[in-house]
Design a protein around this motif. Structure first.
Motif, mmCIF file in Angstrom:
data_model
loop_
_atom_site.group_PDB
_atom_site.id
_atom_site.type_symbol
_atom_site.label_atom_id
_atom_site.label_comp_id
_atom_site.label_asym_id
_atom_site.label_seq_id
_atom_site.Cartn_x
_atom_site.Cartn_y
_atom_site.Cartn_z
ATOM 1 N N THR F 25 -3.928 -12.785 -6.881
ATOM 2 C CA THR F 25 -5.023 -12.461 -5.958
ATOM 3 C C THR F 25 -5.292 -13.618 -5.000
ATOM 4 O O THR F 25 -5.437 -13.418 -3.783
ATOM 5 N N GLN F 36 -11.633 -11.531 -1.745
ATOM 6 C CA GLN F 36 -11.048 -11.187 -3.056
ATOM 7 C C GLN F 36 -11.243 -9.717 -3.421
ATOM 8 O O GLN F 36 -10.389 -9.098 -4.034
ATOM 9 N N GLU F 37 -12.396 -9.182 -3.066
ATOM 10 C CA GLU F 37 -12.732 -7.803 -3.453
ATOM 11 C C GLU F 37 -11.721 -6.783 -2.936
ATOM 12 O O GLU F 37 -11.634 -5.680 -3.460
ATOM 13 N N ILE F 39 -8.461 -7.113 -2.891
ATOM 14 C CA ILE F 39 -7.105 -7.245 -3.447
ATOM 15 C C ILE F 39 -7.014 -6.540 -4.811
ATOM 16 O O ILE F 39 -7.824 -6.809 -5.709
#
Lengths: 62, 62, 62, 62, 62, 62
Positions: F25, F36-37, F39
Motif C-alpha cells: 500500500t 491510503q484509503e 488502495i
C-alpha cells in the motif's frame, strides 16, 4: 513466482515507475523470503474511461 | 468456460498468434475433456515499461 | 515472465495437471522464443457455484 | 472493495459505458449489501487479435 | 466471450448468487448486444485475511 | 482505486501478511500520490499443485 499485478492509472514519470516496481518487489521479497529474481510486477494502466467507482466512470466524477 | 489469460510481450507475427491460441486451446481441451468451443484465450500484451523482474523494469534490464 | 493463468474447474487427476502445465508452457515457449524457465502457469480452480454462463450458475445448468 | 473486472471488446458509445458501469455496480450493491462507494469496475478492452475462441482468433472467425 | 470476474467476499445465500450472476450477465448483454450464452461470470471469493484496504487487512479494520 | 493483486504461495504468519499489505500500500501511495484509503490489496494464495514453472508443477520441482 510471486506475481504482483497493479491496476491503476498511468504513471508517466519513469522514476516513479522504477521506484514502484522496486518497492513492490522488496515487499514481496520480505514476506515470502524468496530472492528478488523470483518476483514479477505487471503494471496495467487504465484510462479514466475504463474505471468506475460508485457506479460512475472516473471521467464523470471529478 | 475455461479461460486462459496470457500476460506477455506483444507478438507481432500473426501466424505465431494463431499457433499460440490453437495450442493453448488444444492443451485445455485435452485436460478438461471439453469441446474446443468452450475454451477462450485472451492475450494481454505488455510493454517493457509495464513489467518488472527482480525489482527492475524490463527496459532497464537488457 | 510470460504468465498463463487458467480459470477452470478443478482437475483432480495429477497426470492431467502435469500434462496441462507442460503443454501450456510449450505453446508459450514456441510463440515467444523464450526459455522454459521464464514461463509461469497458474491454475485457478472454480467450483460450479462460482461460475455462471448465460446468466445461470453452473450448478443450475446441467 | 468488491471489484468487477470485465474483459470484452471495446465499447465506443460512452452512454453504453456509463450504463454498464452503473448496472454492474447496482448488481454488486444488491448482492453484498454494501454502499455504492465500495464498488469498483474496471473495463479491459481487447481487440479481435487478442482473443481466441475455439482455437481461433476472433479476426479469423467471422 | 465477455468475461466478468468479481473479487469480493463470499456470498453464502445461494439466491443472492443466482441474482448476482443474472444481473451482471444482463448488464453485459445490454452493453455489448451479444446473446446471454456468450457471457461468463466468475465469482472469486476472498476471506477477510486476504484483502487489505488502506494498508490494513480487513480482519483488523472493523 | 488502484488495486494490487498478488498471486503467491500462502503466507501463514499473520504479522507477515500485515506487513506485506502495509508495504504494498505504501508503495502505491507514493507512486500515485493518492490517499491510503484508495488502495486495495488482494492476496490470492496458490498451492504447489496449482503453479507451474518451466513446464513442471511446483510439487515436482524441489
Amino acid at each position: 513466482m510471486p506475481i504482483i499485478t497493479l491496476e491503476g492509472p498511468k504513471i508517466t514519470d519513469l522514476e516513479k515507475r522504477r521506484g514502484l516496481v522496486r518497492e513492490l518487489t522488496d515487499a514481496a521479497v520480505k514476506a515470502y523470503g524468496l530472492s528478488q529474481e523470483k518476483i514479477i510486477v505487471i503494471l496495467h494502466e487504465n484510462s479514466r474511461e475504463q474505471v468506475g467507482v460508485a457506479g460512475e466512470l472516473l471521467i464523470d466524477r471529478d
